[in-house]
Design an enzyme around this catalytic site. Sequence first.
Site, PDB file in Angstrom:
ATOM      1  CG  HIS A   1      17.616 -31.430 -17.012  1.00 15.71           C
ATOM      2  ND1 HIS A   1      17.387 -30.066 -16.933  1.00 15.71           N
ATOM      3  CD2 HIS A   1      16.465 -31.967 -17.488  1.00 15.71           C
ATOM      4  CE1 HIS A   1      16.164 -29.799 -17.349  1.00 15.71           C
ATOM      5  NE2 HIS A   1      15.576 -30.927 -17.689  1.00 15.71           N
TER       6      HIS A   1
ATOM      7  CD  GLU B   1      16.627 -31.686 -21.120  1.00  9.67           C
ATOM      8  OE1 GLU B   1      15.812 -32.245 -21.881  1.00  9.67           O
ATOM      9  OE2 GLU B   1      16.456 -30.526 -20.690  1.00  9.67           O
ATOM     10  CD  GLU B   2      15.691 -27.205 -20.260  1.00  7.39           C
ATOM     11  OE1 GLU B   2      15.405 -27.127 -21.468  1.00  7.39           O
ATOM     12  OE2 GLU B   2      14.889 -27.616 -19.409  1.00  7.39           O
TER      13      GLU B   2
ATOM     14  CG  HIS C   1      10.909 -24.226 -20.655  1.00  3.04           C
ATOM     15  ND1 HIS C   1      11.431 -24.530 -21.894  1.00  3.04           N
ATOM     16  CD2 HIS C   1      11.360 -25.199 -19.822  1.00  3.04           C
ATOM     17  CE1 HIS C   1      12.158 -25.637 -21.809  1.00  3.04           C
ATOM     18  NE2 HIS C   1      12.125 -26.060 -20.573  1.00  3.04           N
TER      19      HIS C   1
END
Length: 930
Positions: free
Chosen positions: A203, A249-250, A376
Site C-alpha cells: 500500500h 490500507e491505513e 507511524h
Amino acid sequence: MERGSESAAVRRHRVGAERRERPAFQPRPEREALAQEPLEDAGGSGGGVGSGRTRKRSAGDPGTGLSEARAALWLALYLLALRALVQLSLQQLVLRGAAGLHGDFDARRARDSLEHITSIGPRTTGSTENEILTVHYLLEQIKLIEIQSSSLHKISVDIQRPTGSFSIDFLGGFTSYYDNITNVVVKLEPRDGAQHAVLANCHFDSVANSPGASDDAVSCSVMLEVLRVLSTSSEALRHAVVFLFNGAEENVLQASHGFITQHHWASSIRAFINLEAAGVGGKELVFQTGPENPWLVQAYVSAAKHPFASVVAQEVFQSGIIPSDTDFRIYRDFGNIPEYIVLLHNVTVEWGKTVQHFIPKDGIDLAFIENGYIYHTKYDTADRILSDSIQRAGDNILAVLKYLATSDMLASSSEYRHGNMVFFDVFGLFVIAYPSRIGSVINYMVVVAVVLYLSKKLMQPKHKTINYMKDFLCGLAITLISWFTSLVTVLIIAVFISLIGQSLSWYNHFYVSVCLYGAAAVGKIIFIHTLAKRFYYVNASDQYLGEVFFDISLFVHCGFLIILTYQGFCSAFISAVWVVFPLLTKLCVHKDFMQHGAQGKFIAIYLLGMFIPYIYGLYLIWAVFEMFTPILGRSGTEIPPDVVLASILAGCIMILSSYFINFIYLARSTKKTMLTLILICTVTFLLVCSGFFFPYSSNPANPKPKRVFLQHMTRTFHNLEGNIVKRDSGIWINGFDYTGMSHITPHIPEINDTIRAHCEENAPLCGFPWYLPVHFLIRKNWYLPAPEVSLRNPAHFRLIAKEQTPWDSIKLTFEATGPSHMSFYVRTHKGSTLSQWSLGNGTPVTSKGGDYFVFYSHGLQASPWQFWIEVQQVSEEQSQGMVTVAIAAHYFSGDDKRSSYLDALKEKFPDWTFPSAWKDQMAYLVFSVS
C-alpha cells in the site's frame, strides 16, 4: 535395614543425633574422603537414587560442590555468548555474493523509488499527495518498465476506484465504508495469457503526518523493482503475477477489500504475498501464512534466499494480543471468490447444472519488525532503511513470486491444502518445515521417551524409589512456588512503579527492565531454592539433587509439550526442542557426573548440549521484545506497560532458568550471587523511582518519541426537537501510552489534570471524535478550550428521510458530505434496537461498549454519502427518543487540516514527542419515533 528405605523423619532424627555427637571439628581429609564417596548407580541413567539421598552434608558445609563464583561466571558468559551469536545472526541481513547480475534484484533502483515516494510527503487517502502525485509516479514507472519488458511477457495496467462496505471484528468490531478510493493494478502474464495468478500486495498510502517509508513505501518500491526484473526476464512465466499497489490500507484495509471483492482479475488469484511493516528496516519476518498453508510454506522454503519465518509469530499475531492487522485478513476472510462450475467428478448431477464453488486464497504475510519505536511517526524516513534490508526483501519476494509463477502447484493449489505446517528458520540460513500432523507424532514420541526415562526411576521397587518420588514431588512444588513467587515479586514492583508515575522507564533503556525485573525474578528463584537446599534437602548429596531438579525441569517442559500439542499449537515444537536436547545431554553426561560430580568436563558437555534450546530460546525472546517493547509505548492508557513487560520477563526467566536450577544445588553457596542480584535490583529500583531514566528520546540516530494526538474540534449537540443545546470548541488531547501527560505538563503547564476530558454519558463514544473505535484502550483524555474551528469546506450532515416501515420500525436515511475521512456513531436508547442498515452486509455490528461505529473514507471525487439505518421499538416510547447519531469529520490533509492555535500548541511540545495534529468537526442528533 537399607539406608534407601529409611524414612525421612527417622533419618533426619538419626543424622541430627550423629551431628550432636560429632566433634566440632572434623579433619579436612576425612571430609574430603566422605565427599568423594562414590554414588551407587542404581539403574543406569536412572541411578543415584539409592545412596545419593542419604549422604550427609551439614548446613553451611562448603562441601566439594561447584565454586559459586565460577558457576555464576560460566553461566553468565554462556548466556552472553549466545546473545552475541543471536545478535550477529540478526545483523547479517544478506549473504554476500555476486551482485548486480542481469536478472537480479537491484536495491539501488528500489531505493530511488522509495526516496521519490517519501519525498511527496504524508499520503492519506483522499489527499492530492496520495490520489494524484503518488499514483502519477507509479504509472510513470510502470510505463517505463513496460517499454523495457521482454516480448515473452504482456503487461496490463488498470486503475480501479472501488466503492464498498464491510464489517470486521478488529478493535472490538466496527463497519467500514469506502467510496472511490484508488488501486493501481498491474498484471504481468505470458504473451498468450494465463488462467491463474499470484498476487503481490503493498500500500502506498500512509497515516497522517508520517512519510511512511517503511509502512509501506519501501514495499511498493520493492514491488516495482520485482516487476521490472520479472518483465525483462528471458524465462517465460506459466502463470500471471498481479501487482496491487493499493491506496487505502491505513483506512483499515479498504483498498484490498475493494480489489478482492470487485476487480475482474481477482477471480484468477490463487495465492497472495502481502508486504507490510510493524517497524523500520531489519529483516522481513514471515509472520502469517494460510489459512491452510503447506504448499505456500514449501514454496517459501524452496525459494527464499534469506529466510526469516516463524510459526510462533503466526500464532502470537493471530491470537489477537497485538493490536494490529494487515491486508492478509481481507484476502483470507473475503477472498473466497465464488465461481459457477459444472460438477463432473464424484457427484451425479443433472447435465448443465451449476453449483457455487469457492476458490481458496492462501497467502504469506511479511513485515519488517525492527525499531517499531518510530513506526507511524515523522521519523519513518527513507534514510533509516538500510539498503541491505531492501535487498534481502527484494531477493526473497522475487524468488518466491518467480517460483509460484512457474510452478505446477498454483493451478491446483486446492489439492495441497491439508492442514497447517510447523515452520521456523535456523538463524536465517534455512527453514525447517513439516506438516503439523507429523509434528504431533514427533511430539508424542518425545513424550513417550520422557515417560520411559522418568518411569525407570519412579517405578523401581519401593524400597529404592520412595525417597526419590517424594523428593521429586517436593522439588516440583518448590520449583512451581519459586516461579510463582518470582512472578508475584516482579508484579508487585511493576505495580508500585506504575502507581508512583514512573512507568516506561525502560522504554529508552531496555536493560533497565532486565536489571530491575530480571534481577528480581532470578534472585527470587535462587532464594527459594537456597532455602529448600538449606532447610529441607539438608542431608542430600549435590549429585542427587542435581539429578532430581534436572528431572523436574524435564518433566515441566514435557508437560507444556503435551498441553500445546493437545491444543493443536504448531509452536509446540519449541517445547519439544527443550525436551529432546536436554534429555540427550543428560544421557551423555550421566556416567561422568555420577563418578566425578560437577567437574569441568561435565559443565562443558552440559552447556554444549543445551546450546540449541538456549540459543533458539534467546532468538525467539529477542523477537518477542523487539515486537512488544515498542507496542507498549502506544498501547493506550489502560494497560500498565510495566506489568506486561515484567510478566513477559518473568516468563522468559522461568524458561531460561529451568535447566540451570540444578546448579543452585550443585554450587557450594549462592550467597554472593543473591547479594549481587539484590544490589543490582535495589540500585535500579531507586534510580527508577527517582526518575533517573527518562522514557523518551529525541536522539536523531535512535529516536523513541512519545506519541500525542491533538484534534482541534468543534462539537454541536442537538436535542430531540433539533435545537442546539450545547456547542463547544477545544483541542482534544490523547497520549497513547500509560504515562498520560505527566511528562508534558512541565513543558506545557496548561495541559494538566484540571482539564481532563469528561465523558458525555448520553453520547456515543463519550462524545469525542474517535478516528477508530479505540476508546476502550484510551480512557484518559484532556480537553483544552480553544477558539471555534474555521473551515473552508465544512462538513454537512442531515436527515433526508424518515419513514415508518410495514414491520413497525423507523427507517432513517442520512446524507453526509465532508472531508475524505469521517466517522459515524450510533447509540440506541433503552427500549429500541438497531435492526438493520445499508452498511456492511446489512447486519449492524456493535463496537466494544455497545455503540455502533462506522469508518468512512473517499477518494478525491465522491458523491454525497447516503445511507440508512432502521430502528426497531421493542417497548414503550421513551421521552428521550429512540436513537442518538453523530458524525465526526476528520481533516487530515489540505488547507483545512491546520489552525493557528493548533500550530502554536504543537510548537510548545518538546522534541522528544511526536504530536500528530488535525482538525475535526462533530455533530450529534437525537431522534424519536414520531
